[in-house]
Design an enzyme around this catalytic site. Structure first.
Site, PDB file in Angstrom:
ATOM      1  N   PHE A  46       2.836   9.720   9.876  1.00 20.08           N
ATOM      2  CA  PHE A  46       1.925  10.280   8.877  1.00 20.08           C
ATOM      3  C   PHE A  46       2.683  11.258   7.969  1.00 20.08           C
ATOM      4  O   PHE A  46       3.893  11.431   8.075  1.00 20.08           O
ATOM      5  CB  PHE A  46       0.759  10.975   9.583  1.00 20.08           C
ATOM      6  CG  PHE A  46      -0.422  10.067   9.844  1.00 20.08           C
ATOM      7  CD1 PHE A  46      -0.289   8.690   9.875  1.00 20.08           C
ATOM      8  CD2 PHE A  46      -1.687  10.608  10.065  1.00 20.08           C
ATOM      9  CE1 PHE A  46      -1.381   7.866  10.120  1.00 20.08           C
ATOM     10  CE2 PHE A  46      -2.787   9.798  10.309  1.00 20.08           C
ATOM     11  CZ  PHE A  46      -2.642   8.429  10.333  1.00 20.08           C
ATOM     12  N   ASP A  88      -0.079   9.219   0.225  1.00 18.60           N
ATOM     13  CA  ASP A  88       0.514  10.531  -0.079  1.00 18.60           C
ATOM     14  C   ASP A  88       2.021  10.552  -0.382  1.00 18.60           C
ATOM     15  O   ASP A  88       2.793   9.889   0.309  1.00 18.60           O
ATOM     16  CB  ASP A  88       0.376  11.483   1.116  1.00 18.60           C
ATOM     17  CG  ASP A  88      -0.980  11.457   1.754  1.00 18.60           C
ATOM     18  OD1 ASP A  88      -1.864  10.773   1.259  1.00 18.60           O
ATOM     19  OD2 ASP A  88      -1.129  12.139   2.771  1.00 18.60           O
ATOM     20  N   GLU A 116      -6.199  18.691   4.736  1.00 20.12           N
ATOM     21  CA  GLU A 116      -5.012  17.826   4.808  1.00 20.12           C
ATOM     22  C   GLU A 116      -3.907  18.363   3.888  1.00 20.12           C
ATOM     23  O   GLU A 116      -4.166  19.115   2.946  1.00 20.12           O
ATOM     24  CB  GLU A 116      -5.365  16.393   4.372  1.00 20.12           C
ATOM     25  CG  GLU A 116      -6.431  15.757   5.254  1.00 20.12           C
ATOM     26  CD  GLU A 116      -6.698  14.285   4.967  1.00 20.12           C
ATOM     27  OE1 GLU A 116      -6.827  13.526   5.929  1.00 20.12           O
ATOM     28  OE2 GLU A 116      -6.783  13.912   3.791  1.00 20.12           O
ATOM     29  N   ARG A 127      -2.241  17.965  11.476  1.00 17.29           N
ATOM     30  CA  ARG A 127      -1.210  17.157  10.825  1.00 17.29           C
ATOM     31  C   ARG A 127      -0.623  17.724   9.533  1.00 17.29           C
ATOM     32  O   ARG A 127      -1.001  18.779   9.053  1.00 17.29           O
ATOM     33  CB  ARG A 127      -1.750  15.764  10.532  1.00 17.29           C
ATOM     34  CG  ARG A 127      -3.005  15.715   9.683  1.00 17.29           C
ATOM     35  CD  ARG A 127      -3.385  14.244   9.483  1.00 17.29           C
ATOM     36  NE  ARG A 127      -4.567  14.070   8.670  1.00 17.29           N
ATOM     37  CZ  ARG A 127      -5.768  13.892   9.162  1.00 17.29           C
ATOM     38  NH1 ARG A 127      -5.988  13.879  10.463  1.00 17.29           N
ATOM     39  NH2 ARG A 127      -6.798  13.731   8.340  1.00 17.29           N
ATOM     40  N   TRP A 147       0.801  -1.238   0.000  1.00 12.93           N
ATOM     41  CA  TRP A 147       0.000   0.000   0.000  1.00 12.93           C
ATOM     42  C   TRP A 147       0.829   1.282   0.000  1.00 12.93           C
ATOM     43  O   TRP A 147       1.774   1.424   0.779  1.00 12.93           O
ATOM     44  CB  TRP A 147      -0.897   0.006   1.241  1.00 12.93           C
ATOM     45  CG  TRP A 147      -1.559   1.331   1.444  1.00 12.93           C
ATOM     46  CD1 TRP A 147      -1.104   2.367   2.207  1.00 12.93           C
ATOM     47  CD2 TRP A 147      -2.773   1.779   0.851  1.00 12.93           C
ATOM     48  NE1 TRP A 147      -1.964   3.428   2.129  1.00 12.93           N
ATOM     49  CE2 TRP A 147      -3.005   3.094   1.309  1.00 12.93           C
ATOM     50  CE3 TRP A 147      -3.704   1.195  -0.023  1.00 12.93           C
ATOM     51  CZ2 TRP A 147      -4.114   3.843   0.923  1.00 12.93           C
ATOM     52  CZ3 TRP A 147      -4.810   1.933  -0.404  1.00 12.93           C
ATOM     53  CH2 TRP A 147      -5.010   3.233   0.067  1.00 12.93           C
TER      54      TRP A 147
HETATM   55  C1  FRU Z   1      -4.003  12.290   3.375  1.00 13.60           C
HETATM   56  C2  FRU Z   1      -3.766  11.733   4.760  1.00 13.60           C
HETATM   57  C3  FRU Z   1      -2.955  12.694   5.596  1.00 13.60           C
HETATM   58  C4  FRU Z   1      -2.330  11.788   6.615  1.00 13.60           C
HETATM   59  C5  FRU Z   1      -2.056  10.541   5.794  1.00 13.60           C
HETATM   60  C6  FRU Z   1      -2.176   9.262   6.573  1.00 13.60           C
HETATM   61  O1  FRU Z   1      -4.263  11.327   2.420  1.00 13.60           O
HETATM   62  O2  FRU Z   1      -5.002  11.433   5.375  1.00 13.60           O
HETATM   63  O3  FRU Z   1      -3.705  13.749   6.161  1.00 13.60           O
HETATM   64  O4  FRU Z   1      -1.169  12.318   7.171  1.00 13.60           O
HETATM   65  O5  FRU Z   1      -2.986  10.547   4.735  1.00 13.60           O
HETATM   66  O6  FRU Z   1      -1.766   8.181   5.805  1.00 13.60           O
END
Ligand code: FRU
Length: 513
Positions: free
Chosen positions: A113, A57, A236, A184, A54
């Site tokens: 993340f 981002d 995000e 985040r 998998w």
């Molecule tokens: C965006 C997100 C971010 C987060 C990450 C977690 O796609 O939700 O906000 O840091 O993916 O995998």
């Protein structure tokens, strides 16, 4: 596997044409994968994909010493989202990527993340001259389960060997959670004018701005809010940078934000604001959302730090949270968009981002010889590998036109434009596998308003399970995932009388192994 066989296997898997890379044995290190990956159904051939499992981002996009580094949200144990790591790959030209070992693993503070990376040229953090420093979000699944809101904090890590190995800062987290559930995705950058590190971070439904002399001690300096009616999904992956307005001396700042839901054609999408930034506060006169890409499959995109010629190069995750975990691929899941070079234009009183492919992409393409194509070029023809091709042309449109890609299984992907309503439409309803997810199905017809234009320049890039559509040099972009059971072989533009085509080109992607 003997050394020679594994050498060949890895080269086939990781890159075509990456000869410079293969000189150095350590570059052949990979984290996962098998030599057959490139032949898998639906696997893009010239887009970045994880060797296995998998990916979401892009993270920590940074250039350093001849290499573009691409880190990414990665779960090495499954093809669905799970405890996040940072995967790593690097490239000299943004087109041929070589996988590197996993950069960051979850630890006692949580999963790793999204975030960014910089080169600390002056050793402001004390991690070493030119250390690569990453700032990311810690997501603590235990606190989350306990019902606490404080489960996302920000941490840093550094590498003194070009991103190969990493040390987490022992005093993490460097920013505690202020009581906000979604807090985040820090994007750090060096603010030249103020000679200080700055950072944008999303906090539920707004962006927070911070600054720091040393990447360790951060002070909040402002916030940016935008009234959305109705509100969009959680904010995000922000980014903030300055761009010159094409053909002028004017400079503007662009703030990019991704939204898990509420994009123009359903699900996740990335929008931007163009405005001014005085080093503390970002302001915009923009009244409406503008989106980087109006297709359903370009999310969480951000730009490179430290780019040597000061270009703003953007890479997005070519998927959508509405259906990302269910797409019909087997050993890996999802790809990145091709790299795009952002620029800014002004039309009337409004500013717009343009995102064409980087010009070096042209080095990958070669015209297809006429003997390989049969039919009435450019209006209707067959070519046996449209699924790995680039088609470009200029069109003078009288009323409307329809472009159809199809195969012998009667699967098709359609692009249409109607001068009267100014809408460009995509239709992937019958493009192959569509039943894997209801939301994929219901987002099959997508629209983008481009206005009344009787002259269009169109570029279509197909790669196994993706199609990227660039109109007027990237002024309008739509990115889509498609899953045809057989590659498309037929191309048609209808009605012929209504559209005059010039500068038609069909190209394939050069593979140099
Ligand atoms: C965006 C997100 C971010 C987060 C990450 C977690 O796609 O939700 O906000 O840091 O993916 O995998």
């Amino acid at each position: 596997m003997n050394i020679k066989v594994s050498f060949i296997a890895i080269i086939i898997l990781m890159c075509f044409g990456c000869k410079e890379e293969s000189k150095n044995n350590s570059d052949l290190l990979i984290s996962q994968g098998s030599s057959s990956d490139k032949e898998e159904k639906f696997r893009p051939q010239f887009h970045f994909t994880p060797a296995t499992h998998w990916m979401n981002d892009p993270n920590g996009l940074v250039y350093y010493k001849d290499y573009y580094h691409l880190f990414y949200q990665y779960y090495p144990d499954s093809t669905v989202w799970g405890p996040m790591h940072w995967g790593h790959a690097r490239s000299k030209d943004l087109l041929h990527w070589v996988h590197r070992p996993i950069a960051l693993y979850p630890d006692s503070l949580g999963y790793i993340f999204s975030g960014s990376a910089v080169i600390d040229k002056n050793n402001t953090a004390g991690f070493g001259k030119e250390a690569m420093v990453a700032m990311y979000t810690y997501h603590d699944p235990i606190k989350e389960k306990q019902g606490s809101n404080l489960f996302q904090t920000q941490g840093i890590a550094y590498s003194n060997d070009e991103g190969e190995t990493w040390t987490k800062y022992e005093q993490n987290p460097v920013i505690e959670n202020p009581g906000i559930r979604d807090f985040r995705d820090p994007k750090i950058f060096w603010n030249e004018e103020k000679s200080i590190w700055q950072m944008v971070l999303v906090a539920k439904d707004h962006v927070q701005f911070y600054e720091s002399p040393n990447i360790k001690d951060w002070k909040k300096i402002s916030e940016f809010w935008f009234e959305d009616h109705p509100p969009l999904g959680v904010w995000e992956c922000p980014d903030l940078f300055k761009l010159k307005v094409e053909g002028t001396k004017e400079e503007k700042w662009v703030l990019i934000i991704s939204h898990g839901t509420g994009a123009p054609n359903a699900g996740s999408g990335t929008r931007y604001f163009v405005g001014d930034y005085d080093g503390t506060t970002f302001t915009t006169r923009q009244k409406e959302s503008q989106w980087v890409d109006y297709g359903t499959d370009n999310y969480a995109g951000v730009t490179f730090n430290n780019e040597p010629s000061n270009r703003r190069i953007f890479i997005g995750w070519m998927s959508n949270w509405d259906y990302a975990t269910t797409t019909p691929t087997e050993s890996w899941r999802s790809a990145m968009t091709l790299p795009r070079e952002l620029s800014l234009i002004k039309e009337g009183e409004s500013y717009y981002l343009k995102s064409p492919l980087i010009t070096k992409f042209n080095n990958l393409t070669q015209n297809i010889s006429k003997t390989e194509i049969t039919g009435n070029i450019p209006y209707q023809f067959s070519y046996n590998n449209l699924q790995s091709s680039v088609i470009s042309f200029d069109a003078i449109v009288e009323e409307k036109f329809l472009v159809i890609f199809s195969n012998d299984k009667k699967e098709s992907f359609k692009i249409s434009y109607n001068f009267h309503d100014g809408l460009l439409k995509l239709d992937r309803t019958k493009s192959g596998q569509v039943d894997f997810n209801e939301k994929y199905k219901t987002s099959s017809i997508q629209k983008m308003r481009i206005g009344k234009q009787n002259k269009l320049s169109i570029k279509l890039v197909l790669d196994a399970s993706s199609i990227e559509i660039f109109i007027n040099g990237g002024r309008y972009v739509m990115t889509n995932q498609i899953f045809p059971n057989e590659g498309f072989t037929n191309f048609e533009i209808l009605p012929k009388e209504n559209v005059k085509i010039s500068n038609f080109k069909i190209q394939f992607i050069k593979r140099s192994i």
